[in-house]
Design an enzyme around this catalytic site. Structure first.
Site, short mmCIF file in Angstrom:
data_model
loop_
_atom_site.label_atom_id
_atom_site.label_comp_id
_atom_site.label_asym_id
_atom_site.label_seq_id
_atom_site.Cartn_x
_atom_site.Cartn_y
_atom_site.Cartn_z
N ILE A 1 0.84 -1.20 0.00
CA ILE A 1 0.00 0.00 0.00
C ILE A 1 0.88 1.25 0.00
O ILE A 1 1.81 1.36 0.81
CB ILE A 1 -0.93 -0.02 1.23
CG1 ILE A 1 -1.87 -1.23 1.12
CG2 ILE A 1 -1.73 1.27 1.33
CD1 ILE A 1 -2.66 -1.51 2.38
N HIS B 1 -7.90 -4.25 -9.67
CA HIS B 1 -8.29 -5.11 -8.55
C HIS B 1 -9.24 -6.19 -9.06
O HIS B 1 -10.16 -5.89 -9.83
CB HIS B 1 -8.97 -4.26 -7.47
CG HIS B 1 -9.31 -5.05 -6.25
ND1 HIS B 1 -8.36 -5.43 -5.33
CD2 HIS B 1 -10.48 -5.57 -5.82
CE1 HIS B 1 -8.95 -6.15 -4.38
NE2 HIS B 1 -10.24 -6.25 -4.65
C1 GRF Z 1 -4.26 -9.45 -10.53
O1 GRF Z 1 -5.36 -10.27 -10.29
C2 GRF Z 1 -4.54 -8.05 -10.04
O2 GRF Z 1 -5.88 -7.67 -10.18
C3 GRF Z 1 -4.19 -8.15 -8.58
O3 GRF Z 1 -3.07 -9.01 -8.54
C4 GRF Z 1 -3.05 -9.85 -9.69
C5 GRF Z 1 -1.78 -9.63 -10.38
O4 GRF Z 1 -1.56 -10.44 -11.49
N1 GRF Z 1 -4.01 -6.84 -8.02
P1 GRF Z 1 -0.33 -10.18 -12.46
O5 GRF Z 1 0.91 -10.03 -11.61
O6 GRF Z 1 -0.61 -8.95 -13.27
O7 GRF Z 1 -0.25 -11.42 -13.32
#
Ligand code: GRF
Length: 187
Positions: A92, A109
């Site tokens: 964060i 997200h």
């Molecule tokens: C995704 O599901 C994103 O929404 C979340 O973490 C995951 C990351 O996936 N915040 P990646 O590293 O982009 O493959």
């Protein structure tokens, strides 16, 4: 597009969203160019995309948030970055960082915000027997997963859905809405 916005992506893991942003950014008309990738995790698989596409990257330890943010901001300012994407960045950012950066920051997200903010999203979604889930791209504000929504995509949850199948299904949509959101911001 001649003057693409100099941008940075923060990652912590696989970087599949990073990959989709990099790929889109290679289109002539895409509004941003990824000039820098920053991670808190030296083992992040996503760093392979930085290497593959020859994009400068930095690994800064997050043992101390202040140091992480100071190092990141120095690098960002040095490279005249004007836009920041968080893509699977599992930390964060402080209010001060957001203020000191001074430009837009967006995040993705894996839920239909404002529902299911925070971690272990898919598990909680399945547990609460939702009919739909999805993903959201939103501006980053000092309150976790609460900034203004830019784009959302809904997916139907099947009867036999597992955390894994849901994660995969939503990730596919994430890879589409992240670049779309960036285009919509700079239209
Ligand atoms: C995704 O599901 C994103 O929404 C979340 O973490 C995951 C990351 O996936 N915040 P990646 O590293 O982009 O493959």
């Amino acid at each position: 597009m001649v003057n693409k916005i100099r941008s940075c992506v923060f990652i912590s893991g696989n970087g599949s969203n990073l990959k989709s942003i990099i790929k889109s950014s290679r289109d002539y008309n895409f509004p941003i160019k990824i000039e820098l990738i920053i991670t808190n995790n030296k083992k992040a698989k996503g760093l392979n995309f930085a290497k593959k596409y020859n994009i400068p990257f930095k690994v800064f330890s997050y043992d101390n948030r202040k140091n992480f943010e100071r190092n990141s901001l120095n690098e960002i300012k040095k490279r005249k970055i004007r836009f920041l994407c968080l893509a699977g960045f599992m930390k964060i950012l402080s209010k001060n960082f957001i203020k000191d950066f001074g430009y837009q920051i967006i995040n993705i997200h894996p839920s239909l915000l404002p529902k299911f903010k925070g971690l272990n999203t898919h598990k909680r979604v399945l547990k609460s027997k939702e009919k739909y889930s999805g993903c959201t791209v939103h501006y980053v504000s000092p309150v976790l997963d609460s900034g203004k929504i830019i784009l959302q995509k809904k997916v139907l949850i099947n009867k036999n859905e597992t955390e894994n199948s849901l994660r995969k299904k939503i990730l596919l949509q994430e890879h589409k809405i992240y670049p779309k959101s960036i285009i919509s911001i700079f239209k």
